[in-house]
Motif scaffolding. Sequence first.
Motif, mmCIF file in Angstrom:
data_model
loop_
_atom_site.group_PDB
_atom_site.id
_atom_site.type_symbol
_atom_site.label_atom_id
_atom_site.label_comp_id
_atom_site.label_asym_id
_atom_site.label_seq_id
_atom_site.Cartn_x
_atom_site.Cartn_y
_atom_site.Cartn_z
ATOM 1 N N ARG A 99 5.458 -8.651 3.182
ATOM 2 C CA ARG A 99 6.272 -7.520 2.721
ATOM 3 C C ARG A 99 7.729 -7.747 3.083
ATOM 4 O O ARG A 99 8.166 -7.416 4.187
ATOM 5 N N ASP A 158 0.966 -1.705 8.584
ATOM 6 C CA ASP A 158 1.033 -0.626 7.596
ATOM 7 C C ASP A 158 2.197 0.300 7.938
ATOM 8 O O ASP A 158 3.020 0.649 7.083
ATOM 9 N N ASP A 216 6.338 0.409 6.119
ATOM 10 C CA ASP A 216 6.947 1.584 5.485
ATOM 11 C C ASP A 216 8.296 1.885 6.132
ATOM 12 O O ASP A 216 9.263 2.257 5.465
HETATM 13 MG MG MG Z 1 0.965 1.657 3.704
#
Ligand code: MG
Length: 363
Positions: free
Chosen positions: A106, A248, A252
């Motif tokens: 990411r 996770d 964000d």
């Molecule tokens: Mg997420």
Amino acid sequence: MSAKIAILPGDGVGPEIVAEAVKVIGCLREDYGLNVELEEAQIGGVAVDATGEPLPEATLRLARQADAILLGAVGGPKWDTIERPRRPEQGLLAIRAALGLFGNLRPAILYAELAGASALRPEIVADLDILIVRELTGGIYFGEPRGVRTLETGEREAYNTLVYRESEIARIARLAFALAAKRGARLCSVDKANVLESSGLWREVVTRLASEYPQVEISHLYVDNAAMQLVRAPKQFDVIVTGNLFGDILSDCAAMLTGSIGMLPSASLDERAKGLYEPVHGSAPDIAGRGVANPLATILSLAMMLRYSLNQPQLAERVESAVGRVLAEGYRTADIYTTGTRRVGTREMGDAVTGALRTGASC
Ligand code: MG
Ligand code: IPM
């Protein structure tokens, strides 16, 4: 031989944004000779409605055959109350597990033109370029035992298991070290080793592997401190490697540093670099069907696919620079709009990117 791309638009804004990435693929085929075939299938809520399952057999079969998968988003309020195993999100977790997509990349990159959209002061985020490498098929998301039980007192108790094997830690750490070696050569491993055994082992394995990558500078942070550092001084990071749940949350957080989650792509890779590519943002049911969603995260996910699974790094760069160009020309969807720029819808943004690609074509 042509490569096969499975197209899984999913729910909410998924179909709208994926349509724009498909437009870009069309342009790459026509103008740049990209040799791919596309096949579409259902996942998430639309699949639940059609078949009763969030990941139907036919979709999994197609995903297994394909060289790469492009996914829009899954989920929405319509399916939030059905029993957990049939919720759209389970389709996503199931495809990650079934295909062994353990390595989630990411990137959080701040485009200079969008510095004003960040919640942080421009000098803190200017030129930000972080890569979060999240372990995606293990940890507390998949650990057993898990469940809800009723105690003798009649009170209910819910439990999950945070478990990591040495081999799972080593596999994600190697991927992160290798990626770090190709960019800023700094890797920060994030854990909670002051409290959790699974994190103690995580830190031990990462530390041991570090000697195989002497060119990469390794550091370790506890996850609470990492969250603080990400918003305090994010540019200290190059690559971050962490487990499923911490990744996770931190991804964000990193996404918001760039101003809009609507800009951020992701790749989820297996051991042979076959991958599933999807925007980091969700299905955004509140704006679905209105033609205002930002398709750039999906288009940038396509660029990641070209780089990591289709071995077309030059085309990946072309797509990325086409995105840079439309931003420089002032095109903005609602999520990144600021006064003085040109507000456009999903389709116009896709057209602007293909337009920029076409002008850059050699033919
Ligand atoms: Mg997420
Ligand atoms: C993500 C999402 C998913 C996750 C959900 C939708 C299951 O938040 O990809 O970050 O928690 O992994």
